[in-house]
Design a protein around this motif. Structure first.
Motif, PDB file in Angstrom:
ATOM      1  N   ILE A   3       0.829  -1.217   0.000  1.00 48.44           N
ATOM      2  CA  ILE A   3       0.000   0.000   0.000  1.00 48.44           C
ATOM      3  C   ILE A   3       0.857   1.259   0.000  1.00 48.44           C
ATOM      4  N   GLY A   4       1.926   1.276   0.780  1.00 47.54           N
ATOM      5  CA  GLY A   4       2.737   2.483   0.889  1.00 47.54           C
ATOM      6  C   GLY A   4       3.806   2.623  -0.159  1.00 47.54           C
ATOM      7  N   MET A   5       3.846   1.756  -1.160  1.00 40.55           N
ATOM      8  CA  MET A   5       4.911   1.799  -2.156  1.00 40.55           C
ATOM      9  C   MET A   5       4.566   2.736  -3.311  1.00 40.55           C
ATOM     10  N   ALA A   6       5.593   3.155  -4.024  1.00 44.62           N
ATOM     11  CA  ALA A   6       5.414   4.075  -5.149  1.00 44.62           C
ATOM     12  C   ALA A   6       4.677   3.381  -6.289  1.00 44.62           C
ATOM     13  N   ASP A   7       3.886   4.171  -7.038  1.00 47.15           N
ATOM     14  CA  ASP A   7       3.140   3.611  -8.164  1.00 47.15           C
ATOM     15  C   ASP A   7       4.069   2.958  -9.182  1.00 47.15           C
ATOM     16  N   ALA A   8       5.250   3.554  -9.393  1.00 48.59           N
ATOM     17  CA  ALA A   8       6.173   3.030 -10.399  1.00 48.59           C
ATOM     18  C   ALA A   8       6.613   1.609 -10.082  1.00 48.59           C
ATOM     19  N   ASP A   9       6.671   1.266  -8.791  1.00 47.26           N
ATOM     20  CA  ASP A   9       7.085  -0.083  -8.396  1.00 47.26           C
ATOM     21  C   ASP A   9       5.962  -1.093  -8.564  1.00 47.26           C
ATOM     22  N   LEU A  10       4.721  -0.621  -8.698  1.00 44.05           N
ATOM     23  CA  LEU A  10       3.576  -1.524  -8.781  1.00 44.05           C
ATOM     24  C   LEU A  10       3.030  -1.664 -10.193  1.00 44.05           C
ATOM     25  N   GLU A  11       3.403  -0.756 -11.074  1.00 40.68           N
ATOM     26  CA  GLU A  11       2.806  -0.738 -12.406  1.00 40.68           C
ATOM     27  C   GLU A  11       3.486  -1.695 -13.380  1.00 40.68           C
ATOM     28  N   HIS A  12       4.667  -2.201 -13.010  1.00 43.41           N
ATOM     29  CA  HIS A  12       5.410  -3.073 -13.915  1.00 43.41           C
ATOM     30  C   HIS A  12       5.486  -4.486 -13.365  1.00 43.41           C
ATOM     31  N   SER A  13       5.642  -5.448 -14.271  1.00 43.95           N
ATOM     32  CA  SER A  13       5.816  -6.829 -13.849  1.00 43.95           C
ATOM     33  C   SER A  13       7.184  -7.003 -13.195  1.00 43.95           C
ATOM     34  N   TRP A  14       7.328  -8.110 -12.445  1.00 45.95           N
ATOM     35  CA  TRP A  14       8.583  -8.396 -11.766  1.00 45.95           C
ATOM     36  C   TRP A  14       9.729  -8.468 -12.776  1.00 45.95           C
ATOM     37  N   ALA A  15       9.496  -9.038 -13.949  1.00 42.15           N
ATOM     38  CA  ALA A  15      10.553  -9.205 -14.944  1.00 42.15           C
ATOM     39  C   ALA A  15      11.080  -7.871 -15.468  1.00 42.15           C
ATOM     40  N   LYS A  16      10.267  -6.812 -15.400  1.00 46.01           N
ATOM     41  CA  LYS A  16      10.665  -5.517 -15.947  1.00 46.01           C
ATOM     42  C   LYS A  16      11.204  -4.552 -14.897  1.00 46.01           C
ATOM     43  N   LEU A  17      11.267  -4.960 -13.626  1.00 43.74           N
ATOM     44  CA  LEU A  17      11.770  -4.089 -12.567  1.00 43.74           C
ATOM     45  C   LEU A  17      13.290  -4.154 -12.494  1.00 43.74           C
ATOM     46  N   ASP A  18      13.931  -3.008 -12.211  1.00 40.72           N
ATOM     47  CA  ASP A  18      15.381  -3.036 -11.994  1.00 40.72           C
ATOM     48  C   ASP A  18      15.680  -3.520 -10.574  1.00 40.72           C
ATOM     49  N   LEU A  19      16.960  -3.699 -10.263  1.00 38.38           N
ATOM     50  CA  LEU A  19      17.355  -4.286  -8.984  1.00 38.38           C
ATOM     51  C   LEU A  19      16.893  -3.449  -7.787  1.00 38.38           C
ATOM     52  N   PRO A  20      17.057  -2.103  -7.791  1.00 39.19           N
ATOM     53  CA  PRO A  20      16.560  -1.320  -6.640  1.00 39.19           C
ATOM     54  C   PRO A  20      15.059  -1.464  -6.443  1.00 39.19           C
ATOM     55  N   ALA A  21      14.282  -1.473  -7.544  1.00 37.84           N
ATOM     56  CA  ALA A  21      12.832  -1.616  -7.427  1.00 37.84           C
ATOM     57  C   ALA A  21      12.474  -2.988  -6.869  1.00 37.84           C
ATOM     58  N   ARG A  22      13.205  -4.018  -7.285  1.00 34.42           N
ATOM     59  CA  ARG A  22      12.942  -5.362  -6.762  1.00 34.42           C
ATOM     60  C   ARG A  22      13.215  -5.423  -5.256  1.00 34.42           C
ATOM     61  N   LYS A  23      14.296  -4.769  -4.838  1.00 29.36           N
ATOM     62  CA  LYS A  23      14.607  -4.774  -3.410  1.00 29.36           C
ATOM     63  C   LYS A  23      13.528  -4.052  -2.612  1.00 29.36           C
ATOM     64  N   ARG A  24      13.018  -2.941  -3.171  1.00 26.96           N
ATOM     65  CA  ARG A  24      11.937  -2.238  -2.473  1.00 26.96           C
ATOM     66  C   ARG A  24      10.696  -3.130  -2.398  1.00 26.96           C
ATOM     67  N   LEU A  25      10.401  -3.815  -3.494  1.00 31.53           N
ATOM     68  CA  LEU A  25       9.216  -4.658  -3.524  1.00 31.53           C
ATOM     69  C   LEU A  25       9.357  -5.848  -2.578  1.00 31.53           C
ATOM     70  N   GLN A  26      10.585  -6.304  -2.369  1.00 30.15           N
ATOM     71  CA  GLN A  26      10.810  -7.446  -1.488  1.00 30.15           C
ATOM     72  C   GLN A  26      10.548  -7.114  -0.020  1.00 30.15           C
ATOM     73  N   SER A  27      10.371  -5.837   0.300  1.00 32.77           N
ATOM     74  CA  SER A  27      10.081  -5.460   1.692  1.00 32.77           C
ATOM     75  C   SER A  27       8.604  -5.597   2.028  1.00 32.77           C
ATOM     76  N   HIS A  28       7.742  -5.843   1.010  1.00 30.98           N
ATOM     77  CA  HIS A  28       6.305  -5.796   1.294  1.00 30.98           C
ATOM     78  C   HIS A  28       5.813  -6.930   2.195  1.00 30.98           C
ATOM     79  N   PRO A  29       6.376  -8.162   2.188  1.00 33.28           N
ATOM     80  CA  PRO A  29       5.881  -9.167   3.138  1.00 33.28           C
ATOM     81  C   PRO A  29       6.079  -8.740   4.594  1.00 33.28           C
ATOM     82  N   HIS A  30       7.259  -8.160   4.881  1.00 29.81           N
ATOM     83  CA  HIS A  30       7.532  -7.724   6.256  1.00 29.81           C
ATOM     84  C   HIS A  30       6.612  -6.558   6.636  1.00 29.81           C
ATOM     85  N   LYS A  31       6.432  -5.597   5.717  1.00 33.70           N
ATOM     86  CA  LYS A  31       5.570  -4.450   6.015  1.00 33.70           C
ATOM     87  C   LYS A  31       4.126  -4.889   6.212  1.00 33.70           C
ATOM     88  N   GLY A  32       3.676  -5.818   5.383  1.00 32.80           N
ATOM     89  CA  GLY A  32       2.299  -6.305   5.526  1.00 32.80           C
ATOM     90  C   GLY A  32       2.069  -6.982   6.864  1.00 32.80           C
TER      91      GLY A  32
END
Length: 465
Positions: free
Chosen positions: A250-279
């Motif tokens: 919920i608190g993540m940037a739109d840019a990190d949510l609008e693309h598939s995992w395959a199209k994310l760069d490494l920093p975006a993937r690391k940010r996205l990997q924090s969502h299980p802990h935040k949830g």
């Protein structure tokens, strides 16, 4: 670093975070203002404690950074008053190495979030502020979710009381209504489930591409948990976890949510990997969701130990998380969230099967296949029919509500002859037809034209309600 400080304050309300810097030396204030110049954040300054308090009286801020040594009112005294005025404000103290006693006083009296020694490192101080704001947001989000749950429970309790009064006032011809109310209200977890379903839609509002994703994952997870023979309470916890598995986004940037995992760069993937802990952190204050939070935190772990966030392996991963992982990937492959291109159900199934003994528990993969091959299981959740078409053995594909909104029967209920009779009597008493979504219903081709027309009309009416 654009967007790292954005705060999501709930549906329809967003703003940039704000920081108040307090120091009696103008050069220090200028340095701190320059430090935050590249950040997406509002910066206010004050040259004294009194000036800071005057500003706070008319301009609430998310974080206060105060120097320790100031004339008239030092940092410890200021942060103590900030704590009294706005307890949720992040409080950070800048101290010299010789200010140990004063720092201890500030910690005891002002309950500062962090203290930083002067001269500070810019990157370190920015990280301290960022972590403090994220902690503040998680606390506020948890309070908001708890308040939403309380409000919905109170509203449902009020509606229940009103309905019970109406039932008592009716004639004996309407006595059957009591059995529906008793069934609908016997377990308070039904009420809680309604709140959980509301939470599950929050992340889906951010992106139309994932509309219905949580519900589909929960449906498949429930079917797998049932076939595995888990207890009803364990099944319900898994459904909660499946519905809310992406709430940490919920608190993540739109840019990190609008693309598939395959199209994310490494920093975006690391940010996205924090969502299980935040949830999991957002739900930790809700006792009813304790087990679900555990599943949410671990649903990106892998059977071979190569997952995140903890690198658990095998049966170290909770069974609920292992089930959700399979169901989530199966759905995300079909809507294109993993590879960037959509797959058919058959293609997604083949990809999931190839992950057996690597990404997924091989025993659960067997359960997954058995569910998909079971003709009684359907992701469509049944079709609408009238009560005259109901037959014993049919299973409700969706919750059944009266025209007033009262829950009569929950999804998954298996109909028998007495219950079908009660539904028909209730329909006659209310003088309003019921549209019932069932699985294993009479095939449409075998229904009369009148039945088909009535079913379509009632489906439209129910969807509008």
């Amino acid at each position: 670093m654009d967007g790292l400080f954005d705060l999501d304050l709930g549906p329809g309300e967003t703003r940039r975070p704000s920081v108040l810097v307090v120091d009696d030396e103008p050069s220090i204030l200028s340095a701190l203002r320059r430090m935050f110049r590249k950040e997406d954040i509002d910066v206010f300054t004050a040259g004294s404690g009194a000036e800071a308090l005057e500003l706070l009286a008319g301009q609430p801020v998310d974080c206060v950074i105060s120097d320790m040594r100031m004339p008239e009112m030092d940092g410890a005294q200021l942060l103590e008053q900030v704590r009294n005025l706005a307890p949720q404000t992040v409080r950070i103290l800048l101290t010299g190495h010789a200010d140990t006693a004063s720092t201890i006083a500030a910690i005891n009296r002002g309950q500062v979030s962090r203290y930083v020694h002067k001269p500070w490192n810019d990157n370190e101080l920015v990280l301290v502020v960022r972590e403090g704001l994220q902690t503040k947001w998680l606390a506020e989000e948890r309070e908001r979710l708890e308040e939403l749950t309380r409000a919905q429970k109170e509203e449902l309790t009020r509606l229940n009381a009103e309905l019970e009064d109406r039932v008592k006032a009716r004639t004996s011809e309407l006595a059957q209504t009591n059995s529906f109310l008793e069934l609908a209200h016997k377990d308070l977890r039904t009420t809680f489930l309604n709140a959980v379903r509301s939470f599950s839609t929050l992340i889906e509002l951010r992106s139309p591409a994932i509309a219905g994703h949580g519900k589909r994952v929960a449906d498949l997870a429930r079917a797998m948990a049932t076939k595995l023979g888990l207890s009803p309470s364990d099944q319900q916890d898994i459904v909660f976890g499946a519905l809310l598995h992406d709430i940490g986004k919920i608190g993540m940037a739109d840019a990190d949510l609008e693309h598939s995992w395959a199209k994310l760069d490494l920093p975006a993937r690391k940010r996205l990997q924090s969502h299980p802990h935040k949830g999991a952190a957002a739900l930790m204050g809700l006792a009813e969701l304790k087990n679900a939070a555990t599943y949410i935190k671990a649903h990106h772990e892998r059977w071979d130990g190569a997952g995140f966030p903890l690198g658990l392996a095998g049966e170290e991963v909770p069974v609920g998380a292992r089930i959700i992982a399979i169901c989530e990937d199966f759905d995300e492959l079909q809507i294109g969230l993993l590879t960037g291109s959509k797959m058919t159900a058959a293609q997604a199934r083949e990809v999931v099967l190839r992950g057996s003994d690597k990404r997924y528990d091989p025993k659960l993969i067997e359960i997954f296949e058995a569910v998909l091959d079971d003709p009684n299981w359907s992701s469509e959740r049944g079709r609408f029919v009238g009560t005259e078409a109901l037959r014993p053995g049919m299973v409700l594909g969706r919750d059944l509500h009266a025209a007033s909104g009262v829950l009569l029967l929950a999804a998954g209920f298996k109909l028998d002859e007495p219950m079908i009779r009660q539904l028909r009597e209730f329909e006659l008493a209310e003088k309003k037809p019921l549209a019932v979504a069932v699985m294993d219903a009479q095939p449409l081709a075998q229904q009369s034209p009148a039945q088909q027309q009535q079913g379509q009309q009632m489906a439209q009416e129910q969807q509008q309600q």
